[in-house]
Design a protein around this motif. Structure first.
Motif, PDB file in Angstrom:
ATOM      1  N   THR A  69      15.696  24.883  14.855  1.00 45.97           N
ATOM      2  CA  THR A  69      15.542  24.788  16.308  1.00 45.97           C
ATOM      3  C   THR A  69      16.574  25.587  17.100  1.00 45.97           C
ATOM      4  O   THR A  69      16.324  25.931  18.253  1.00 45.97           O
ATOM      5  CB  THR A  69      15.612  23.317  16.757  1.00 45.97           C
ATOM      6  OG1 THR A  69      16.857  22.747  16.333  1.00 45.97           O
ATOM      7  CG2 THR A  69      14.471  22.514  16.155  1.00 45.97           C
ATOM      8  N   CYS A  70      17.709  25.885  16.492  1.00 52.00           N
ATOM      9  CA  CYS A  70      18.773  26.629  17.198  1.00 52.00           C
ATOM     10  C   CYS A  70      18.683  28.101  16.829  1.00 52.00           C
ATOM     11  O   CYS A  70      19.046  28.498  15.717  1.00 52.00           O
ATOM     12  CB  CYS A  70      20.154  26.073  16.841  1.00 52.00           C
ATOM     13  SG  CYS A  70      20.407  24.360  17.351  1.00 52.00           S
ATOM     14  N   ARG A  71      18.230  28.915  17.764  1.00 58.75           N
ATOM     15  CA  ARG A  71      17.988  30.326  17.477  1.00 58.75           C
ATOM     16  C   ARG A  71      19.275  31.148  17.479  1.00 58.75           C
ATOM     17  O   ARG A  71      19.308  32.257  16.933  1.00 58.75           O
ATOM     18  CB  ARG A  71      16.993  30.894  18.484  1.00 58.75           C
ATOM     19  CG  ARG A  71      15.677  30.119  18.547  1.00 58.75           C
ATOM     20  CD  ARG A  71      14.726  30.732  19.548  1.00 58.75           C
ATOM     21  NE  ARG A  71      14.205  31.994  19.078  1.00 58.75           N
ATOM     22  CZ  ARG A  71      13.141  32.112  18.286  1.00 58.75           C
ATOM     23  NH1 ARG A  71      12.494  31.017  17.868  1.00 58.75           N
ATOM     24  NH2 ARG A  71      12.729  33.291  17.901  1.00 58.75           N
ATOM     25  N   ASP A  72      20.320  30.639  18.100  1.00 57.27           N
ATOM     26  CA  ASP A  72      21.606  31.332  18.087  1.00 57.27           C
ATOM     27  C   ASP A  72      22.713  30.290  18.104  1.00 57.27           C
ATOM     28  O   ASP A  72      22.461  29.084  18.231  1.00 57.27           O
ATOM     29  CB  ASP A  72      21.733  32.306  19.273  1.00 57.27           C
ATOM     30  CG  ASP A  72      21.478  31.637  20.613  1.00 57.27           C
ATOM     31  OD1 ASP A  72      22.007  30.512  20.845  1.00 57.27           O
ATOM     32  OD2 ASP A  72      20.765  32.209  21.449  1.00 57.27           O
ATOM     33  N   LEU A  73      23.950  30.747  17.999  1.00 58.05           N
ATOM     34  CA  LEU A  73      25.080  29.817  17.910  1.00 58.05           C
ATOM     35  C   LEU A  73      25.346  29.092  19.224  1.00 58.05           C
ATOM     36  O   LEU A  73      25.908  27.992  19.214  1.00 58.05           O
ATOM     37  CB  LEU A  73      26.328  30.560  17.445  1.00 58.05           C
ATOM     38  CG  LEU A  73      26.303  31.015  15.979  1.00 58.05           C
ATOM     39  CD1 LEU A  73      27.587  31.773  15.632  1.00 58.05           C
ATOM     40  CD2 LEU A  73      26.125  29.830  15.033  1.00 58.05           C
ATOM     41  N   SER A  74      24.963  29.692  20.333  1.00 54.25           N
ATOM     42  CA  SER A  74      25.134  28.997  21.622  1.00 54.25           C
ATOM     43  C   SER A  74      24.273  27.743  21.664  1.00 54.25           C
ATOM     44  O   SER A  74      24.714  26.674  22.119  1.00 54.25           O
ATOM     45  CB  SER A  74      24.764  29.933  22.778  1.00 54.25           C
ATOM     46  OG  SER A  74      25.637  31.026  22.838  1.00 54.25           O
ATOM     47  N   GLN A  75      23.043  27.843  21.181  1.00 52.06           N
ATOM     48  CA  GLN A  75      22.175  26.675  21.137  1.00 52.06           C
ATOM     49  C   GLN A  75      22.713  25.641  20.151  1.00 52.06           C
ATOM     50  O   GLN A  75      22.656  24.439  20.407  1.00 52.06           O
ATOM     51  CB  GLN A  75      20.757  27.089  20.759  1.00 52.06           C
ATOM     52  CG  GLN A  75      20.058  27.929  21.822  1.00 52.06           C
ATOM     53  CD  GLN A  75      18.661  28.347  21.405  1.00 52.06           C
ATOM     54  OE1 GLN A  75      18.221  28.102  20.284  1.00 52.06           O
ATOM     55  NE2 GLN A  75      17.953  29.006  22.320  1.00 52.06           N
ATOM     56  N   PHE A  76      23.223  26.115  19.014  1.00 48.42           N
ATOM     57  CA  PHE A  76      23.803  25.186  18.042  1.00 48.42           C
ATOM     58  C   PHE A  76      25.003  24.462  18.636  1.00 48.42           C
ATOM     59  O   PHE A  76      25.178  23.255  18.419  1.00 48.42           O
ATOM     60  CB  PHE A  76      24.220  25.943  16.779  1.00 48.42           C
ATOM     61  CG  PHE A  76      24.996  25.091  15.810  1.00 48.42           C
ATOM     62  CD1 PHE A  76      24.392  24.056  15.121  1.00 48.42           C
ATOM     63  CD2 PHE A  76      26.354  25.314  15.609  1.00 48.42           C
ATOM     64  CE1 PHE A  76      25.118  23.257  14.242  1.00 48.42           C
ATOM     65  CE2 PHE A  76      27.086  24.527  14.731  1.00 48.42           C
ATOM     66  CZ  PHE A  76      26.468  23.499  14.052  1.00 48.42           C
ATOM     67  N   TRP A  77      25.825  25.160  19.396  1.00 49.33           N
ATOM     68  CA  TRP A  77      27.002  24.530  20.005  1.00 49.33           C
ATOM     69  C   TRP A  77      26.597  23.418  20.972  1.00 49.33           C
ATOM     70  O   TRP A  77      27.203  22.345  20.990  1.00 49.33           O
ATOM     71  CB  TRP A  77      27.849  25.574  20.718  1.00 49.33           C
ATOM     72  CG  TRP A  77      28.988  24.981  21.486  1.00 49.33           C
ATOM     73  CD1 TRP A  77      29.169  24.943  22.839  1.00 49.33           C
ATOM     74  CD2 TRP A  77      30.116  24.282  20.937  1.00 49.33           C
ATOM     75  NE1 TRP A  77      30.316  24.279  23.174  1.00 49.33           N
ATOM     76  CE2 TRP A  77      30.927  23.864  22.023  1.00 49.33           C
ATOM     77  CE3 TRP A  77      30.515  23.969  19.639  1.00 49.33           C
ATOM     78  CZ2 TRP A  77      32.097  23.145  21.840  1.00 49.33           C
ATOM     79  CZ3 TRP A  77      31.693  23.254  19.458  1.00 49.33           C
ATOM     80  CH2 TRP A  77      32.469  22.856  20.552  1.00 49.33           C
TER      81      TRP A  77
END
Length: 252
Positions: A55-63
């Motif tokens: 679901t997290c396409r980049d590290l910003s979304q993961f953060w």
């Protein structure tokens, strides 16, 4: 380096990138995107990919995900390691079978966090903690039954035992032997009920759920394998039936 070893290295690197980002370490956004795409392109491993990776396409979304889920670095590290463990064990060939992956996929589709946690614990303990695996096999079925009954708005009381929970669930899904007249279906569905009762008895005799005496029989890995495989197969069957009922109702 073999292809399987290279893939293992990629998955471990992806895990380490996420741990680094979750604990205020260096960010490797480009590497994350490339490794994530490589992993999601492997259909044979897709059911075991942690949900937040999908679901997290980049590290910003993961953060944004991880910072709200756990306040401390230690909790974040442990969570990421736990979520990656089933995938890494599958790659390393340490006991996760295609059937295990099918059950994982069904549970994730059902979106039951507690169900998935019980299943992962059962898988993790099969070889190293047979008693704990048998306990979690029963917990998995209990949790699946309760989630299905909640979905179907069926009351089940305060503390029903597993066979009773399964009877409520099978009736709600039209899987009770008494709901069918064809002999072969009655036999198969009756066999499922017997498996549930057997799992409850196995758990009482061989798991870590009760105190034991000096002559207690200690379960070994093959006992745990049987219990976990049976509970996983039944959980998959129940969730697939629930999904089929929902799909049929949506078409009406």
């Amino acid at each position: 380096m073999s292809q399987s070893t290279s893939f293992l290295d990629e998955v471990e690197l992806l895990q380490n990138i996420l741990v680094s980002h979750a604990t205020n370490g260096p960010a490797y956004d480009g590497d994350y995107a490339a490794l994530r795409a490589s992993l999601l392109g492997r259909a044979d491993y897709a059911p075991l990919v942690p949900k937040f990776v999908r679901t997290c396409r980049d590290l910003s979304q993961f953060w944004q995900f991880i910072k709200h889920k756990f306040p401390s670095y230690a909790e974040r590290r442990s969570y990421i390691w736990d979520e990656f463990r089933p995938l890494l064990e599958r790659i390393e060939g340490s006991g996760v079978s295609p059937a295990d992956s099918a059950v994982t996929a069904a549970i994730e589709k059902f979106d039951g966090e507690y169900v998935l946690a019980a299943w992962h614990k059962a898988l993790e303990r099969k070889q190293t903690d047979p008693e704990g695996a048998i306990t979690m096999a029963r917990t998995l079925l209990e949790t699946v039954c309760k989630h299905i009954l909640d979905e179907r708005s069926v009351a089940y009381g305060e503390s029903p035992d597993l066979p009773e929970l399964y009877r409520f669930t099978s009736k709600a899904l039209n899987l009770a032997p008494s709901q069918h007249t064809e002999g072969v279906f009655k036999q198969i569905l009756g066999g499922c009920q017997s498996v549930v009762e057997g799992l409850g008895a196995l758990r009482n005799k061989l798991s870590d759920a009760h105190g034991t005496g000096k002559r207690a029989v200690k379960p070994v890995a093959r006992h745990a394998e049987l219990a976990v495989n049976l509970s996983g197969a039944l959980a998959l069957y129940l969730l697939a039936t629930l999904d089929a009922i929902g799909a049929a109702q949506s078409r009406r």
